[in-house]
Write an enzyme that holds these catalytic residues in place. Structure first.
Site, PDB file in Angstrom:
ATOM      1  N   ASP A  54      -9.235   4.933   5.367  1.00 35.55           N
ATOM      2  CA  ASP A  54      -8.904   6.278   4.903  1.00 35.55           C
ATOM      3  C   ASP A  54      -8.648   6.237   3.400  1.00 35.55           C
ATOM      4  O   ASP A  54      -8.492   5.167   2.803  1.00 35.55           O
ATOM      5  CB  ASP A  54      -7.690   6.857   5.640  1.00 35.55           C
ATOM      6  CG  ASP A  54      -6.548   5.865   5.740  1.00 35.55           C
ATOM      7  OD1 ASP A  54      -5.960   5.766   6.811  1.00 35.55           O
ATOM      8  OD2 ASP A  54      -6.254   5.193   4.732  1.00 35.55           O
ATOM      9  N   ASP A  56      -6.365   8.068   0.283  1.00 39.35           N
ATOM     10  CA  ASP A  56      -5.228   8.902  -0.095  1.00 39.35           C
ATOM     11  C   ASP A  56      -5.320   9.258  -1.568  1.00 39.35           C
ATOM     12  O   ASP A  56      -5.834   8.486  -2.386  1.00 39.35           O
ATOM     13  CB  ASP A  56      -3.904   8.175   0.164  1.00 39.35           C
ATOM     14  CG  ASP A  56      -3.686   7.888   1.651  1.00 39.35           C
ATOM     15  OD1 ASP A  56      -4.233   8.647   2.473  1.00 39.35           O
ATOM     16  OD2 ASP A  56      -2.991   6.911   1.969  1.00 39.35           O
ATOM     17  N   ASP A 136       5.701   0.756  -2.431  1.00 42.81           N
ATOM     18  CA  ASP A 136       6.392  -0.367  -1.806  1.00 42.81           C
ATOM     19  C   ASP A 136       5.978  -1.712  -2.384  1.00 42.81           C
ATOM     20  O   ASP A 136       6.806  -2.470  -2.885  1.00 42.81           O
ATOM     21  CB  ASP A 136       6.198  -0.335  -0.284  1.00 42.81           C
ATOM     22  CG  ASP A 136       4.751  -0.104   0.134  1.00 42.81           C
ATOM     23  OD1 ASP A 136       3.847  -0.153  -0.730  1.00 42.81           O
ATOM     24  OD2 ASP A 136       4.511   0.127   1.342  1.00 42.81           O
TER      25      ASP A 136
END
EC number: 2.7.7.19
Length: 443
Positions: A54, A56, A136
């Site tokens: 995917d 983003d 992160d």
């Protein structure tokens, strides 16, 4: 947080590798005057020569501004306000640049934390530098700029990617407390990408692992799908044990194996290796079979406890154990009913398969989940010599009594409705009855 910038000539990413729909979103945002970047795992995987699942997008536009640009957009999330731009089955997730928690502004951009430091709401918007600092891991702080096709790497992310090193941005204990799921993400990225977790990143994990108990069970279900159904399930499982993260996810199973019964651990490893092999062959898998394997140890153990301590007959004890184990597990990792019902079928077939008298075998062949139960029996027989004869008998019986082919347990996609029959046909649209003009009453 000054980025390292790779010009178009200095990296291997081509627009031909990026989803056409993701490009549409990037171009429209850029044309409207907003900063627009492909971000995170999609950029990381493209740099590694992988095909992202995917894509983003990160942007300077707020979720409301994104929605204004796209009629096929919906806003989701309370903790993280996101825009989902829908293109049929493909969803392009668009996030506004995040700011620091302590920032407060007049646009209702709210951030809140629990007493343990976990972020409860986080809608503080900022700059791309602040957004990168909020990521992160350094290998996820990578941005592909649609304006000039350059790649920006923050916090040493490009260097860590070259070194195959997984490094957390910021103080590890603080970041894990903000979102404990980052601990299992560290394990997942390590197993998936072959990255070594840096000493400072791994140091607090064993101590903070119990914080996973604060995560909603539904979210942990989605995370376990990523852990075990990405093709590196066996390696992920071993790392979860190493870092003390398996027990918070599957406390019942960990308790059984903690009593010295390594047979169930070997059974889980066998099931995960089988799943990894099928994924490598591009065959579909279902969470139901995997959860049946992960929880089989507690079911057998609890059955024996009910027989010994409760005075129940074996069948009643077994049925009660099935319900009890699933009931306890869903409090930690939620298993949707469409999967838990199949888990029960697989377990119950283990009690029915040994009964081969009369017409029972023929009736079992017609059971919708027979193949899943049979595959489960084959796995059990690899570790239990007493089941070898039974497994071979059922193999021969199927060859001698061919029936209409049914999909095996792993021929079901992880999110489709579980059915071993033909997929449900769409319901025909109901025709709206024609309205006739009401007759006016004659005077």
């Amino acid at each position: 947080m000054q980025p390292v910038v790779l010009t178009r000539a200095e990296h291997n990413i081509s627009r031909q590798q990026i989803s056409e729909n993701a490009l549409k979103v990037l171009y429209r945002l850029n044309k409207a005057g907003y900063d627009a970047y492909l971000v995170g795992g999609g950029v990381r995987d493209l740099l590694l020569g992988r095909s992202p699942k995917d894509f983003d997008v990160a942007t300077s536009a707020t979720p409301e501004q994104v929605k204004h640009l796209f009629s096929n957009c919906r806003l989701v999330g309370r903790r993280f306000r996101l825009a989902h731009v829908l293109f049929g089955r493909e969803v392009i997730e668009v996030a506004t640049f995040r700011g620091h928690h302590h920032q407060v502004n007049t646009n209702k951009h709210i951030s809140a934390q629990s007493a343990e430091g976990m972020l409860l709401r986080d809608n503080v918007y900022g700059t791309i530098e602040e957004d990168a600092e909020r990521r992160d891991f350094t290998v996820n702080a990578l941005y592909y700029n649609i304006a000039d096709f350059s790649v920006l790497g923050f916090a040493g992310g490009l260097q860590d990617l070259d070194a195959r090193r997984l490094e957390l941005i910021g103080d590890p204990e603080t970041r894990y407390r903000e979102d404990p799921v980052r601990m299992i993400r560290a394990v997942r990225f390590s197993a998936k990408l072959g990255l070594s977790i840096s000493p400072r990143t791994e140091a607090p994990i064993k101590t903070l692992a119990p914080l996973l108990a604060d995560i909603p069970p539904a979210r942990l279900f989605e995370e376990t799908l990523k852990l075990f159904l990405a093709g590196q399930g066996l390696e992920t499982y071993k790392q979860l044990h190493h870092y003390g993260l398996f027990a918070p996810l599957f406390p019942e199973t960990a308790e059984v194996m903690g009593k010295g019964n390594n047979r169930y651990g070997r059974f889980i490893e066998l099931a995960l290796a089988n799943t990894d092999e099928r994924i490598a062959q591009d065959l579909r898998v279902t969470p139901a079979f995997l959860y049946a394997a992960l929880l089989w140890g507690p079911v057998e153990t609890r059955t024996q406890e009910f027989v010994n301590d409760g005075g129940l007959g074996y069948y009643d004890a077994f049925m009660l154990a099935c319900d009890d184990v699933i009931g306890r597990q869903v409090k930690t990792v939620a298993i949707p009913r469409r999967f838990s019902s199949v888990v029960r079928d697989i377990w119950q077939l283990q009690e029915r398969l040994p009964k081969r008298a009369g017409k029972r075998p023929h009736r079992l062949l017609e059971h919708p989940k027979f193949r899943a139960g049979y595959d489960f029996l084959l796995l059990r027989a690899e570790l239990d010599p007493r089941l070898k004869e039974l497994a071979e008998w059922w193999t021969d019986f199927q060859q001698d009594n061919p029936v209409k082919p049914q999909p095996r347990h792993a021929d079901l996609s992880d999110h489709q409705a579980v059915s071993d029959h033909e997929p449900a046909k769409p319901k025909p649209k109901r025709r709206r009855p024609r309205r006739h003009p009401r007759r006016r009453k004659e005077a």
